[in-house]
Design a protein around this motif. Sequence first.
Motif, PDB file in Angstrom:
ATOM      1  N   LEU A  36     -31.415 105.038  54.981  1.00 52.45           N
ATOM      2  CA  LEU A  36     -32.451 106.028  54.660  1.00 52.45           C
ATOM      3  C   LEU A  36     -32.361 107.242  55.586  1.00 52.45           C
ATOM      4  O   LEU A  36     -32.511 108.388  55.140  1.00 52.45           O
ATOM      5  N   LEU A  37     -32.093 106.987  56.866  1.00 53.80           N
ATOM      6  CA  LEU A  37     -31.947 108.089  57.819  1.00 53.80           C
ATOM      7  C   LEU A  37     -30.752 108.968  57.463  1.00 53.80           C
ATOM      8  O   LEU A  37     -30.835 110.205  57.513  1.00 53.80           O
ATOM      9  N   GLN A  38     -29.647 108.341  57.090  1.00 50.97           N
ATOM     10  CA  GLN A  38     -28.462 109.100  56.718  1.00 50.97           C
ATOM     11  C   GLN A  38     -28.720 109.966  55.484  1.00 50.97           C
ATOM     12  O   GLN A  38     -28.401 111.164  55.464  1.00 50.97           O
ATOM     13  N   LEU A  39     -29.303 109.339  54.472  1.00 48.70           N
ATOM     14  CA  LEU A  39     -29.549 110.078  53.233  1.00 48.70           C
ATOM     15  C   LEU A  39     -30.576 111.183  53.436  1.00 48.70           C
ATOM     16  O   LEU A  39     -30.447 112.272  52.854  1.00 48.70           O
ATOM     17  N   ASN A  40     -31.586 110.942  54.250  1.00 50.57           N
ATOM     18  CA  ASN A  40     -32.599 111.968  54.515  1.00 50.57           C
ATOM     19  C   ASN A  40     -31.983 113.176  55.212  1.00 50.57           C
ATOM     20  O   ASN A  40     -32.353 114.329  54.941  1.00 50.57           O
ATOM     21  N   GLN A  41     -31.029 112.926  56.112  1.00 54.57           N
ATOM     22  CA  GLN A  41     -30.356 114.017  56.806  1.00 54.57           C
ATOM     23  C   GLN A  41     -29.550 114.861  55.824  1.00 54.57           C
ATOM     24  O   GLN A  41     -29.594 116.101  55.851  1.00 54.57           O
ATOM     25  N   THR A  59     -21.153 120.711  48.324  1.00 53.30           N
ATOM     26  CA  THR A  59     -20.258 119.681  47.793  1.00 53.30           C
ATOM     27  C   THR A  59     -20.009 118.592  48.835  1.00 53.30           C
ATOM     28  O   THR A  59     -20.021 117.391  48.521  1.00 53.30           O
ATOM     29  N   GLU A  60     -19.806 119.006  50.076  1.00 49.39           N
ATOM     30  CA  GLU A  60     -19.549 118.052  51.157  1.00 49.39           C
ATOM     31  C   GLU A  60     -20.723 117.097  51.341  1.00 49.39           C
ATOM     32  O   GLU A  60     -20.536 115.879  51.488  1.00 49.39           O
ATOM     33  N   ASN A  61     -21.943 117.649  51.333  1.00 45.41           N
ATOM     34  CA  ASN A  61     -23.120 116.802  51.523  1.00 45.41           C
ATOM     35  C   ASN A  61     -23.331 115.854  50.344  1.00 45.41           C
ATOM     36  O   ASN A  61     -23.745 114.706  50.544  1.00 45.41           O
ATOM     37  N   LEU A  62     -23.036 116.302  49.144  1.00 45.92           N
ATOM     38  CA  LEU A  62     -23.151 115.418  47.982  1.00 45.92           C
ATOM     39  C   LEU A  62     -22.175 114.243  48.087  1.00 45.92           C
ATOM     40  O   LEU A  62     -22.541 113.085  47.820  1.00 45.92           O
ATOM     41  N   TYR A  63     -20.943 114.536  48.464  1.00 43.78           N
ATOM     42  CA  TYR A  63     -19.946 113.475  48.618  1.00 43.78           C
ATOM     43  C   TYR A  63     -20.327 112.520  49.747  1.00 43.78           C
ATOM     44  O   TYR A  63     -20.148 111.289  49.630  1.00 43.78           O
TER      45      TYR A  63
END
Length: 233
Positions: free
Chosen positions: A86-91, A60-64
């Motif tokens: 893109l780097l943030q979302l890939n992580q 849940t935390e990563n989705l938010y």
Amino acid sequence: MKWSFIIQQKLKASLLLGGIMVAIILGTVLSRNNISGIDKSFSSIYKDRLIPATTIIYLTENLYNKRLSLERYLFSEEHIEHGDILLQLNQYNENLDSLIKAFEKTYLVEEEARILSDFRGRVEAYILLEKQIIDNQRSGNHVLAKEMFEGKGAITFQNSLVLLNELAKIQSEVGNKLMLESKTDFAGFAMLSFLQIGLSVVLGLVILVLIKNSRIINNPDVLKTKGQNFHMN
């Protein structure tokens, strides 16, 4: 006849002792099974319920975080580079993939496995949608990117959270079931332990009686009296 009397008494005592010993052995075996069941239940509660429940929190935390990062990229006045988002979302995507794989390795009931599979599909769909939103934003289609984020993106995000809530509900239900099984096993163990103690007391009393009879038999005067009483009967 006195030897016949002695043999009869020893035979009765042997049968009684044998029965008590068999009962104690069976009680011990059943107690071990109950202990094994209790240990299995508590291990399952930790490995297959507590850890996955914690995993749901991290999912849940990563989705938010994904949602908030993309929102800042689209709506914040702060300039965020395309490569940075893109780097943030890939992580976050890597975190989600690792968490889902860890979840899949735990024991899953049928409904739980189905929901987790649906959740993985939602996450993959949301990742593709994020890429489309970022591509539109980078190419200058800002309005379309924001509409996709607030429309289809919001729906996919909410559906993913609904699936996580369903998983959390199953965790609670299965955990309660395991607790009830543990209580049942513990009650059985307590009853068997009480029975074993009672049988041990009976066994001790029987041994005392045998010792007493042995002393009587070894006493010629008492044995003679017992033999006379036996013939009279």
